[in-house]
Design a protein around this motif. Structure first.
Motif, short mmCIF file in Angstrom:
data_model
loop_
_atom_site.label_atom_id
_atom_site.label_comp_id
_atom_site.label_asym_id
_atom_site.label_seq_id
_atom_site.Cartn_x
_atom_site.Cartn_y
_atom_site.Cartn_z
N THR A 83 -15.13 5.45 14.50
CA THR A 83 -13.80 5.33 15.12
C THR A 83 -12.83 4.62 14.20
N PHE A 84 -13.32 3.57 13.51
CA PHE A 84 -12.45 2.85 12.58
C PHE A 84 -12.00 3.76 11.44
N ASN A 85 -12.92 4.58 10.91
CA ASN A 85 -12.55 5.49 9.82
C ASN A 85 -11.53 6.52 10.29
N ARG A 86 -11.73 7.04 11.50
CA ARG A 86 -10.73 7.98 12.05
C ARG A 86 -9.39 7.29 12.23
N MET A 87 -9.44 6.06 12.71
CA MET A 87 -8.19 5.31 12.89
C MET A 87 -7.49 5.11 11.55
N GLY A 88 -8.27 4.78 10.48
CA GLY A 88 -7.68 4.58 9.15
C GLY A 88 -7.02 5.85 8.64
N ARG A 89 -7.70 7.01 8.81
CA ARG A 89 -7.10 8.27 8.37
C ARG A 89 -5.83 8.58 9.15
N GLN A 90 -5.88 8.39 10.47
CA GLN A 90 -4.70 8.66 11.28
C GLN A 90 -3.57 7.71 10.92
N LEU A 91 -3.91 6.43 10.69
CA LEU A 91 -2.89 5.46 10.31
C LEU A 91 -2.27 5.81 8.97
N THR A 117 2.24 7.60 5.98
CA THR A 117 2.81 8.54 5.01
C THR A 117 4.01 9.28 5.61
N ALA A 118 3.85 9.73 6.85
CA ALA A 118 4.96 10.42 7.50
C ALA A 118 6.16 9.50 7.67
N LEU A 119 5.89 8.24 8.06
CA LEU A 119 6.99 7.28 8.22
C LEU A 119 7.68 7.01 6.88
N ASN A 120 6.88 6.86 5.81
CA ASN A 120 7.47 6.62 4.49
C ASN A 120 8.32 7.81 4.05
N GLN A 121 7.81 9.02 4.31
CA GLN A 121 8.59 10.20 3.95
C GLN A 121 9.90 10.25 4.71
N GLU A 122 9.83 9.96 6.01
CA GLU A 122 11.06 9.95 6.81
C GLU A 122 12.00 8.84 6.34
N LEU A 149 15.58 9.41 4.88
CA LEU A 149 16.76 8.75 5.47
C LEU A 149 17.49 7.92 4.43
N THR A 150 16.72 7.20 3.57
CA THR A 150 17.35 6.41 2.52
C THR A 150 18.11 7.29 1.55
N SER A 151 17.51 8.43 1.18
CA SER A 151 18.19 9.35 0.26
C SER A 151 19.46 9.90 0.88
N ILE A 152 19.37 10.24 2.17
CA ILE A 152 20.56 10.77 2.85
C ILE A 152 21.66 9.71 2.89
#
Length: 595
Positions: free
Chosen positions: A237-245, A250-255, A259-262
């Motif tokens: 469960t911890f490994n799955r949580m790490g992958r999901q996190l 990554t998605a948050l950083n991309q957004e 947003l910063t670029s915009i």
């Protein structure tokens, strides 16, 4: 510390549990064996006493029976004493010199012991008594069982006694075995508890290390799955949580990067406020707006969250009215239009976002349009009025002679030409600023070109008693330019210099040639330009002498604007340096490499 670790806590818990169990068990076993040996000794003493009583009451050969019984008692480390009612012993103690012997007097003097013979009681005593052993008397703890008997000749008592040391040795040996077993059990428990705790907590430590790595941003850390029990499931469960996190981060950083670029690429400034009007997000245009405000407010350093009062009031209106608001403020000579919109968290306002647009150029263009219309109207007003007035004079026959009519017609012609020049210059300026005017480059020798222009102005210069000179330096005397347009620039600048120079003054055209560029200098010692007017000399309709009457000597105010656009179209720059009443120097540079 080990007390703060799971291994320590689990090991100590198991050890304490085992210690409590072993302690209770040891106490119970010790008590049990003490009672067991005590009961066993009493039972042996009782059986031996019953046998002696039976011998004393029924056996005819008492001496032989007593001797045999005494030998049996000695085999069990017991001693016997048979006393009749006269307090005399039937036992020959000399035959058993190695056995512990209690003097006969003790049995008669002791109240409990004497009650066996006197009162016919059975007794069991545990206490200290004097013992004769090898001719020496010493006190020992003894257990004595006494039982009365009766015969046809009289009565007496049988005593069987034994040193408690024998029982104590047996009991101590048993306790030793119990304690040894308990110690071995404790040692094995410690080893087992540590092994079990380590076995259980090893995956937990791996998970702690992985959690620490995840907290530092290392989301590739995985927990090894060693077992398939609850801890193994927790690891998976911890490994799955790490992958999901990792995917979420990554998605948050991309957004965030998007947003910063915009925000960074936006021409408008953006400032985001929270409910308490703390600044959360800004972009470069907004930072420039805040820096200008800090500078204008005289702040030595930035004060976080400090914004102009107008922005604060706008924020209060947005929060109270819950609607978009707009205002315009001026800071450091620039106009900013601010549009602020509330930000909602479901139905609750959690802040506001302000969009700042720099409207300085738009306001300047609006003013330029207004000034342009006003200046064109002002420039056309005088010649149109003169045309109208002199035309009416001719129509009304105010001029009676032919000479007067010719003079009026000449004035009308001059004013018409002036209006034509104004319109042509406006058209030229519009084409230059729009980039629609095409330059016609020609390979040109500079000296004859400059001499021709100077000769053209020698007449007006002599009329005003002004010395017009030419100075050319350098060896690169040829270049490619549009001669008509450069002549227009020089004509405008030399004409202005002559018109604004007093009688007896000078105007000098200097040309410096080099391998990279050609520099032109038009210098005079005339009235000069006031310092506050210098930034505006190249604007449309600029005139240094605002009070000058509009006549033949008055220009349209478009010459310098046209000159600047022609020079910039050649890839050059034009500048002016002047001091009031000391003269003016106009200079422009035409590079050789730009076409």
């Amino acid at each position: 510390m080990i007390w703060r670790s799971v291994v320590g806590k689990l090991s100590v818990t198991i050890l304490l549990l085992v210690l409590v169990v072993l302690t209770v068990l040891t106490i119970l076993l010790t008590q049990f064996f003490e009672n067991f040996y005590d009961n066993q000794a009493r039972e042996q003493l009782t059986k031996m006493a019953d046998r002696l009583v039976l011998i004393m009451e029924n056996d005819e050969n008492k001496e032989e029976a007593i001797r045999i019984t005494s030998e049996m008692a000695e085999a069990y480390s017991m001693s016997i004493m048979i006393i009749d009612e006269n307090q005399e012993s039937f036992i020959d103690t000399k035959s058993f010199s190695d056995a512990p012997y209690i003097p006969v007097s003790v049995f008669s003097d002791n109240e409990q012991l004497s009650s066996v013979v006197d009162e016919g009681k059975k007794i069991y005593i545990n206490g200290e008594f004097p013992i004769l052993s090898d001719g020496n008397e010493s006190a020992h703890t003894m257990i004595i069982y006494g039982e009365p008997y009766e015969t046809g000749t009289g009565k007496g008592g049988v005593y069987v006694y034994q040193s408690i040391e024998n029982i104590t040795k047996t009991t101590n040996h048993t306790k030793y075995l119990i304690f040894l077993a308990a110690g071995i059990a404790i040692i094995l428990t410690i080893i087992f508890a540590f092994f079990l705790s380590t076995r259980i907590t090893a995956p937990l430590r791996k998970m702690r290390e992985a959690a620490t790595s995840v907290a530092k941003g290392e989301f590739d850390m995985k927990v090894p799955i060693l077992t398939h029990d609850e801890i193994g499931e927790l690891g998976m469960t911890f490994n799955r949580m790490g992958r999901q996190l990792k995917n979420n981060i990554t998605a948050l950083n991309q957004e965030k990067e998007q947003l910063t670029s915009i925000l960074s690429s936006m021409a408008d400034g953006v400032i985001t406020f929270d409910r308490k009007m703390n600044i959360l997000v800004t972009n470069p245009p907004a930072d420039r707006f805040l820096q200008a405000f800090y500078y204008e407010s005289g702040m030595k350093s930035e004060v976080k969250g400090n914004v102009p009062i107008a922005v604060t009031q706008l924020f209060q209106q947005v929060v109270s009215l819950e609607s978009e608001q707009m205002t315009e403020i001026d800071i450091q000579g620039r106009s900013w239009v601010i549009v602020m919109t509330p930000l909602y968290d479901h139905s609750v306002i959690r802040g506001a976002v302000a969009v700042l647009r720099d409207m300085t150029e738009e306001r300047r263009m609006d003013k330029l349009r207004e000034d342009f219309v006003a200046n064109v109207s002002h420039e056309l007003k005088t010649p149109i009025a003169m045309l109208q007035g002199y035309s009416e004079a001719i129509v009304d026959d105010v001029a009676e002679s032919e000479e007067e009519k010719k003079e009026l017609a000449g004035i009308i012609l001059d004013e018409s030409k002036r209006m034509g020049r104004l319109v042509n210059e406006l058209l030229d300026l519009a084409r230059l600023e729009a980039g629609h005017m095409k330059l016609h480059y020609t390979h040109l020798a500079i000296p004859p070109f400059a001499e021709r222009i100077v000769r053209k102005f020698q007449g007006p210069a002599k009329d005003r008693d002004i010395q017009l000179t030419l100075d050319i330096s350098g060896i690169h005397n040829e270049m490619e330019i549009d001669p008509d347009r450069i002549e227009q620039v020089l004509t405008n600048l030399i004409d202005n210099a002559i018109r604004h120079s007093s009688h007896g003054g000078f105007v000098r055209l200097s040309i410096e040639t080099s391998e990279k560029a050609v520099k032109f200098f038009i210098k005079d010692n005339g009235s000069g330009i006031k310092e506050e007017d210098l930034p505006f000399v190249f604007e449309r309709f600029y005139k240094g002498d605002k009070a000058r009457t509009r006549g033949k000597s008055g220009g349209t105010g478009l010459g310098l604007a046209i000159a600047r656009n022609i020079v910039e179209a050649h890839g050059g720059q034009i500048n002016v340096h002047s001091k009031n009443n000391e003269g003016t120097t106009f200079s422009f540079v035409i590079p050789r490499t730009v076409k």
